[in-house]
Design a protein around this motif. Structure first.
Motif, short mmCIF file in Angstrom:
data_model
loop_
_atom_site.label_atom_id
_atom_site.label_comp_id
_atom_site.label_asym_id
_atom_site.label_seq_id
_atom_site.Cartn_x
_atom_site.Cartn_y
_atom_site.Cartn_z
N MET A 1 0.81 -1.21 0.00
CA MET A 1 0.00 0.00 0.00
C MET A 1 0.85 1.27 0.00
SD MET A 1 -2.29 1.49 3.06
CE MET A 1 -0.75 1.89 3.84
N GLU A 2 2.04 1.18 0.52
CA GLU A 2 2.88 2.35 0.75
C GLU A 2 3.09 3.25 -0.48
OE1 GLU A 2 6.43 3.05 3.91
OE2 GLU A 2 6.44 1.19 2.79
N PRO A 3 3.22 2.72 -1.69
CA PRO A 3 3.41 3.62 -2.84
C PRO A 3 2.24 4.58 -3.09
CG PRO A 3 4.02 1.38 -3.43
CD PRO A 3 3.38 1.32 -2.08
N TYR A 4 1.09 4.32 -2.49
CA TYR A 4 -0.09 5.16 -2.71
C TYR A 4 -0.28 6.23 -1.64
CZ TYR A 4 -0.94 1.12 -5.62
OH TYR A 4 -0.80 0.12 -6.53
N LEU A 5 0.63 6.28 -0.66
CA LEU A 5 0.46 7.20 0.45
C LEU A 5 0.34 8.65 0.02
CD1 LEU A 5 2.84 5.65 3.09
CD2 LEU A 5 0.38 6.00 3.34
N GLU A 6 1.17 9.06 -0.89
CA GLU A 6 1.17 10.48 -1.27
C GLU A 6 -0.08 10.89 -2.02
OE1 GLU A 6 3.80 13.39 -4.04
OE2 GLU A 6 4.90 11.97 -2.78
N ARG A 7 -0.59 10.04 -2.89
CA ARG A 7 -1.71 10.44 -3.74
C ARG A 7 -3.08 10.01 -3.22
NH1 ARG A 7 0.72 6.52 -7.87
NH2 ARG A 7 -0.57 4.69 -7.66
N GLY A 8 -3.13 9.16 -2.23
CA GLY A 8 -4.43 8.70 -1.73
C GLY A 8 -5.21 8.03 -2.83
N GLY A 9 -6.45 8.46 -3.07
CA GLY A 9 -7.29 7.84 -4.08
C GLY A 9 -7.13 8.42 -5.48
N ARG A 10 -6.39 9.51 -5.60
CA ARG A 10 -6.21 10.10 -6.93
C ARG A 10 -5.56 9.09 -7.87
NH1 ARG A 10 -4.25 14.35 -3.59
NH2 ARG A 10 -2.18 13.70 -4.21
N GLN B 1 -14.60 11.41 -6.27
CA GLN B 1 -15.40 11.94 -5.17
C GLN B 1 -14.62 12.04 -3.85
OE1 GLN B 1 -18.64 13.07 -5.26
NE2 GLN B 1 -18.41 12.85 -7.47
N TYR B 2 -13.91 10.99 -3.49
CA TYR B 2 -13.27 10.91 -2.18
C TYR B 2 -11.78 10.57 -2.29
CZ TYR B 2 -18.11 10.63 -0.61
OH TYR B 2 -19.43 10.88 -0.38
N PRO B 3 -10.98 11.41 -2.92
CA PRO B 3 -9.57 11.07 -3.07
C PRO B 3 -8.83 10.96 -1.74
CG PRO B 3 -9.96 13.32 -3.79
CD PRO B 3 -11.30 12.70 -3.53
N MET B 4 -9.39 11.55 -0.69
CA MET B 4 -8.73 11.48 0.61
C MET B 4 -9.19 10.30 1.46
SD MET B 4 -11.65 13.18 0.86
CE MET B 4 -11.43 14.75 0.14
N TYR B 5 -10.20 9.56 1.04
CA TYR B 5 -10.72 8.46 1.85
C TYR B 5 -9.68 7.37 2.12
CZ TYR B 5 -13.61 4.61 3.45
OH TYR B 5 -14.11 3.57 4.18
N PRO B 6 -8.87 6.95 1.15
CA PRO B 6 -7.86 5.95 1.49
C PRO B 6 -6.93 6.38 2.63
CG PRO B 6 -8.12 6.01 -0.87
CD PRO B 6 -8.91 7.18 -0.30
N TRP B 7 -6.71 7.69 2.77
CA TRP B 7 -5.86 8.15 3.88
C TRP B 7 -6.46 7.80 5.23
CZ3 TRP B 7 -5.46 13.25 0.86
CH2 TRP B 7 -4.41 13.19 -0.05
#
Length: 184
Positions: A60-69, A79-85
């Motif tokens: 999962m770590e490679p996605y930390l910076e962009r979240g759901g984008r 809609q919710y690019p920040m939800y994965p955070w």
């Protein structure tokens, strides 16, 4: 379903994730999307599977910076690019990754609406207007703020936003509005 039934279903789901997501080559087979990974570390951790939680964390770590984008799942990308955070913060807290909590906090800051106290959806807050605050994200971001640094003041502001949503509902209406614009 009984408690035992829920436990059995959870065990089957975790076994599936171990057989699929945690095996070598999963990402290379076309599964390179935050939607596959962002809840898994927390799921494994909650089940007492620390080694699997760590392995899922590294995926999962490679996605930390962009979240759901950039996700193929439009709920996360549009809609919710920040939800994965939200889930990443839960996992980071459980795994003792305070450095990551700080990075998630920096990523969330642009989404906080300074006057409504909630979190904007679709895009970061725009001072010129056109913002939408969402009940769901106000709740999630409030939880993240508590996880990150026990920021009770910001979490309370987000809680006030939730109360504002509830107060805005028409008495006796069968509808519950989940979003509000800049004017509240």
């Amino acid at each position: 379903m009984t408690t035992a039934g829920y436990r059995a279903a959870s065990d089957r789901a975790l076994a599936f994730l171990e057989r699929t997501m945690l095996r070598a080559g999963f990402k290379e087979e076309g599964h390179d999307d935050v939607a596959y990974f962002f809840k898994a570390p927390s799921a494994f951790w909650a089940a007492g599977k620390a080694a699997e939680a760590e392995a899922a964390w590294h995926l999962m770590e490679p996605y930390l910076e962009r979240g759901g984008r950039g996700s193929a799942n439009e709920a996360y990308s549009l809609q919710y690019p920040m939800y994965p955070w939200f889930w990443m913060a839960r996992a980071a807290k459980a795994l003792g990754r305070t450095d990551v909590l700080e990075a998630i906090d920096r990523s969330l800051q642009p989404y906080l609406h300074p006057t409504l106290g909630g979190a904007t959806v679709k895009q970061p807050y725009a001072p010129e207007g056109g913002n939408t605050v969402d009940f769901f994200m106000a709740s999630a971001v409030g939880q993240i703020r508590l996880l990150i640094d026990r920021d009770v003041k910001t979490a309370a502001t987000l809680g006030d936003t939730l109360l504002r949503f509830i107060a805005a509902q028409a008495q006796g209406s069968m509808r519950f509005y989940l979003r509000m614009n800049d004017s509240g």
